[in-house]
Design an enzyme around this catalytic site. Structure first.
Site, short mmCIF file in Angstrom:
data_model
loop_
_atom_site.label_atom_id
_atom_site.label_comp_id
_atom_site.label_asym_id
_atom_site.label_seq_id
_atom_site.Cartn_x
_atom_site.Cartn_y
_atom_site.Cartn_z
N ILE A 12 0.84 -1.21 0.00
CA ILE A 12 0.00 0.00 0.00
C ILE A 12 0.87 1.25 0.00
CG2 ILE A 12 -1.94 1.20 1.09
CD1 ILE A 12 -2.69 -1.45 2.44
N ASP A 60 14.76 1.13 10.67
CA ASP A 60 13.73 0.39 11.41
C ASP A 60 12.96 1.41 12.26
OD1 ASP A 60 12.37 -1.16 13.32
OD2 ASP A 60 13.97 -2.67 13.38
N THR A 135 -6.43 -1.08 10.28
CA THR A 135 -7.17 -2.13 9.59
C THR A 135 -8.55 -2.36 10.23
OG1 THR A 135 -7.18 -4.53 9.24
CG2 THR A 135 -5.89 -3.76 11.09
N ASP A 136 -9.47 -2.90 9.43
CA ASP A 136 -10.79 -3.26 9.98
C ASP A 136 -10.71 -4.50 10.88
OD1 ASP A 136 -10.35 -5.17 8.01
OD2 ASP A 136 -12.24 -4.85 6.96
N GLU A 137 -9.57 -5.22 10.83
CA GLU A 137 -9.47 -6.45 11.62
C GLU A 137 -9.50 -6.18 13.12
OE1 GLU A 137 -6.77 -9.48 10.48
OE2 GLU A 137 -7.05 -9.10 8.34
N TYR A 162 -1.77 -10.47 14.82
CA TYR A 162 -1.67 -9.29 13.93
C TYR A 162 -2.68 -8.23 14.34
CZ TYR A 162 -2.78 -6.28 9.97
OH TYR A 162 -3.08 -5.19 9.18
N LYS A 166 -2.20 -4.43 15.89
CA LYS A 166 -2.70 -3.20 15.23
C LYS A 166 -3.65 -2.47 16.19
CE LYS A 166 -2.06 -1.79 11.60
NZ LYS A 166 -0.98 -0.93 11.02
N ARG A 226 -14.56 -11.23 2.92
CA ARG A 226 -13.71 -10.06 3.05
C ARG A 226 -14.29 -8.96 2.17
NH1 ARG A 226 -12.61 -12.63 6.73
NH2 ARG A 226 -10.60 -13.29 7.57
P1 NAD Z 1 3.26 -4.81 3.49
O1 NAD Z 1 3.62 -5.97 4.37
O2 NAD Z 1 3.13 -5.01 2.04
O3 NAD Z 1 4.34 -3.65 3.72
C1 NAD Z 1 4.86 -3.32 4.98
C2 NAD Z 1 6.08 -2.44 4.77
O4 NAD Z 1 6.58 -2.06 6.06
C3 NAD Z 1 7.24 -3.15 4.05
O5 NAD Z 1 7.81 -2.30 3.09
C4 NAD Z 1 8.23 -3.46 5.17
O6 NAD Z 1 9.57 -3.52 4.73
C5 NAD Z 1 7.99 -2.28 6.11
N1 NAD Z 1 8.38 -2.58 7.49
C6 NAD Z 1 8.05 -3.69 8.21
N2 NAD Z 1 8.62 -3.62 9.42
C7 NAD Z 1 9.28 -2.43 9.48
C8 NAD Z 1 10.04 -1.78 10.49
N3 NAD Z 1 10.25 -2.34 11.69
N4 NAD Z 1 10.59 -0.56 10.22
C9 NAD Z 1 10.40 0.01 9.00
N5 NAD Z 1 9.70 -0.57 8.00
C10 NAD Z 1 9.14 -1.77 8.26
O7 NAD Z 1 1.94 -4.21 4.13
P2 NAD Z 1 0.70 -3.50 3.41
O8 NAD Z 1 -0.27 -4.54 3.02
O9 NAD Z 1 1.21 -2.53 2.44
O10 NAD Z 1 0.08 -2.73 4.67
C11 NAD Z 1 0.53 -1.41 5.00
C12 NAD Z 1 -0.24 -0.92 6.22
O11 NAD Z 1 -1.63 -0.91 5.93
C13 NAD Z 1 -0.08 -1.80 7.46
O12 NAD Z 1 -0.01 -0.97 8.59
C14 NAD Z 1 -1.37 -2.64 7.49
O13 NAD Z 1 -1.69 -2.99 8.81
C15 NAD Z 1 -2.35 -1.65 6.91
N6 NAD Z 1 -3.52 -2.25 6.20
C16 NAD Z 1 -3.32 -3.18 5.23
C17 NAD Z 1 -4.41 -3.68 4.52
C18 NAD Z 1 -4.25 -4.70 3.40
O14 NAD Z 1 -5.26 -5.20 2.90
N7 NAD Z 1 -3.04 -5.02 2.97
C19 NAD Z 1 -5.70 -3.23 4.83
C20 NAD Z 1 -5.86 -2.28 5.86
C21 NAD Z 1 -4.74 -1.78 6.52
O1 DAU Z 2 -8.93 -6.58 6.43
C1 DAU Z 2 -7.70 -5.93 6.27
C2 DAU Z 2 -6.57 -6.92 6.34
O2 DAU Z 2 -6.60 -7.67 5.13
C3 DAU Z 2 -5.21 -6.26 6.53
O3 DAU Z 2 -5.18 -5.61 7.77
C4 DAU Z 2 -4.08 -7.29 6.46
O4 DAU Z 2 -2.82 -6.65 6.52
C5 DAU Z 2 -4.21 -8.03 5.13
O5 DAU Z 2 -3.22 -9.04 5.05
C6 DAU Z 2 -5.60 -8.65 4.98
O6 DAU Z 2 -5.79 -9.70 5.96
P1 DAU Z 2 -6.55 -11.06 5.58
O7 DAU Z 2 -6.15 -12.09 6.54
O8 DAU Z 2 -8.00 -10.82 5.36
O9 DAU Z 2 -5.86 -11.31 4.12
P2 DAU Z 2 -5.33 -12.64 3.41
O10 DAU Z 2 -5.08 -12.26 2.00
O11 DAU Z 2 -4.24 -13.28 4.18
O12 DAU Z 2 -6.60 -13.59 3.45
C7 DAU Z 2 -7.84 -13.21 2.88
C8 DAU Z 2 -8.83 -14.35 3.13
O13 DAU Z 2 -8.45 -15.47 2.34
C9 DAU Z 2 -8.85 -14.85 4.56
O14 DAU Z 2 -10.19 -15.21 4.90
C10 DAU Z 2 -7.97 -16.09 4.55
C11 DAU Z 2 -8.18 -16.63 3.14
N1 DAU Z 2 -7.02 -17.32 2.53
C12 DAU Z 2 -5.83 -16.68 2.51
C13 DAU Z 2 -4.73 -17.26 1.92
C14 DAU Z 2 -3.39 -16.56 1.92
C15 DAU Z 2 -7.19 -18.56 1.94
O15 DAU Z 2 -8.30 -19.14 1.94
N2 DAU Z 2 -6.11 -19.16 1.35
C16 DAU Z 2 -4.88 -18.56 1.33
O16 DAU Z 2 -3.91 -19.17 0.80
#
Ligand code: NAD
Ligand code: DAU
Length: 360
Positions: A12, A60, A135-137, A162, A166, A226
């Site tokens: 993101i 970091d 996150t909504d989690e 996780y 958060k 989701r």
């Molecule tokens: P991601 O895992 O793709 O990226 C995380 C980034 O943070 C990476 O570039 C990593 O190198 C960096 N990082 C990790 N630990 C670090 C540290 N100690 N110091 C500095 N940098 C560090 O994650 P994402 O999916 O891009 O999520 C970004 C943010 O959005 C997170 O806070 C996550 O909780 C939140 N979020 C994600 C989702 C989703 O669907 N992916 C949804 C809602 C909120």
């Molecule tokens: O809701 C926001 C969150 O969405 C973020 O805060 C997290 O950072 C992000 O990783 C994501 O979490 P989820 O656990 O929902 O995402 P994931 O892609 O891991 O899984 C989505 C759904 O799919 C979940 O119900 C688990 C399921 N799943 C996931 C994987 C990786 C499977 O069934 N098979 C799989 O191999």
């Protein structure tokens, strides 16, 4: 206007940096602080790495000295805090790194920003803001029956290490707002999808496995729900909350796009099959026969669904990309960026920093 973006090399964060550079150009400067864990990939930002308005700092967020140094050397106006350990399955195996980065790292950032931005009388300098990306989690799990949604007032009820980490980080931001009137917002967003997502998460994992003819592992009965949002719409929401969000408020971000995991997996299969050219040898392997139901995730939340009423009403945000269009664009991106996917899965992307920045 100088932005400190943490975790900008991740999924993101890198999409947000692209969005901001495209929208504001020279009017802003972005300092991207990232530790480059397995999830951080500087290839995501290759096209802007020489832009004079962009600076990468490898650090970091738990390292108070390194973060303090940045605040001393730069006049930071806005912090957008993405950096986190983000994968639920990894948190179940190894919770402590989640506590360290997500909780301690957030505390370090808050303290450094507070010290840099505080006036001698305890008020804060004009125009400063810290936006905590969450996150909504944190709200836990909803029943299956479509009757309930996550509002900003929904009590926190995290289940995985996780989401607990958060939730803790959100509470720290809230404590700074309540105690010091620290200028901040929290955003809680639903599941993102789009380019540059690491192939451990559902959608890119399914694309990658389908292309390789490998099993598509569906957890439990595949009926967990989701609420999917195109990553650029999340970036837009963050920017709009930064600009127009009322200080000290929380905003939920989501586009009312609830889908069962199994339906996502089937749609990915269909889209990959459609977009692969007929002569591509991988095409014949892509079918629903690859779907394999596997053991459920421990503590698997059943349903997430955001009520985005507040951000729509107070900030004027709404998503631009409908799911049908976004999933097609995403699959197309992965097909066109085969090398990116190969580098990520082979680990070669880890060498990019040394090649590009190794002498610094
Ligand atoms: P991601 O895992 O793709 O990226 C995380 C980034 O943070 C990476 O570039 C990593 O190198 C960096 N990082 C990790 N630990 C670090 C540290 N100690 N110091 C500095 N940098 C560090 O994650 P994402 O999916 O891009 O999520 C970004 C943010 O959005 C997170 O806070 C996550 O909780 C939140 N979020 C994600 C989702 C989703 O669907 N992916 C949804 C809602 C909120
Ligand atoms: O809701 C926001 C969150 O969405 C973020 O805060 C997290 O950072 C992000 O990783 C994501 O979490 P989820 O656990 O929902 O995402 P994931 O892609 O891991 O899984 C989505 C759904 O799919 C979940 O119900 C688990 C399921 N799943 C996931 C994987 C990786 C499977 O069934 N098979 C799989 O191999």
């Amino acid at each position: 206007m100088t932005y400190l973006v943490t975790g900008g090399a991740g999924f993101i964060g890198s999409n947000y940096i692209h969005y901001m550079m495209k929208k504001y150009g020279d009017a802003i400067r972005i300092i991207n602080v990232d530790k480059l864990t397995y999830a951080g990939n500087l290839e995501n930002l290759k096209d802007i790495e020489n832009n004079p308005g962009y600076l990468f700092v490898k650090a970091d967020i738990c390292d108070a000295e390194a973060i303090e140094k940045i605040f001393k050397e730069e006049d930071i106006d806005k912090v957008v805090h993405f950096a986190a350990e983000s994968h639920v399955d990894r948190s179940i195996k190894d919770p402590l790194v989640f506590v360290k980065t997500n909780v301690v790292g957030t505390a370090v950032l808050l303290e450094c920003a507070k010290s840099a931005w505080e006036n001698p009388d305890g008020s804060f300098k004009e125009g400063k803001k810290f936006l905590h990306v969450s996150t909504d989690e944190v709200y836990g799990s909803l029943p299956d029956d479509d009757s309930a949604f996550f509002y900003e007032t929904t009590p926190y009820d995290p289940h995985s290490p996780y989401s607990a980490s958060k939730a803790s980080s959100d509470m720290l931001v809230k404590a700074y707002m309540d105690t010091y009137k620290f200028p901040a917002n929290i955003t809680n967003c639903s599941n993102n999808y789009g380019p540059y997502q690491f192939p451990e998460k559902l959608i890119p994992l399914m694309i990658n496995n389908a292309l390789a003819g490998r099993d598509l592992p569906v957890y439990g009965d595949g009926k967990n729900v989701r609420d999917w949002l195109y990553v650029e719409d999340h970036a837009k929401g963050i920017d709009m909350v930064m600009e127009n969000g009322k200080l000290f408020e929380t905003y939920n971000i989501g586009g009312h796009n609830e889908m069962k995991n199994i339906d996502i997996v089937k749609l990915v299969i269909k889209t990959v099959k459609e977009l692969l050219p007929d002569e591509d040898p991988r095409k014949k392997n892509v079918s629903e026969d690859l779907i394999k139901y596997v053991e459920d995730r421990k503590g698997h939340d059943r349903r997430y669904a955001i009520a985005p009423d507040k951000i729509k009403k107070e900030v004027g945000w709404q998503p631009d990309t409908m799911f049908a269009e976004g999933i097609r664009a995403t699959v197309k991106w992965y097909l066109e960026n085969d090398k990116w996917l190969k580098n990520v899965t082979s680990g070669d992307y880890m060498k990019y920093y040394d090649g590009m920045y190794g002498n610094r």
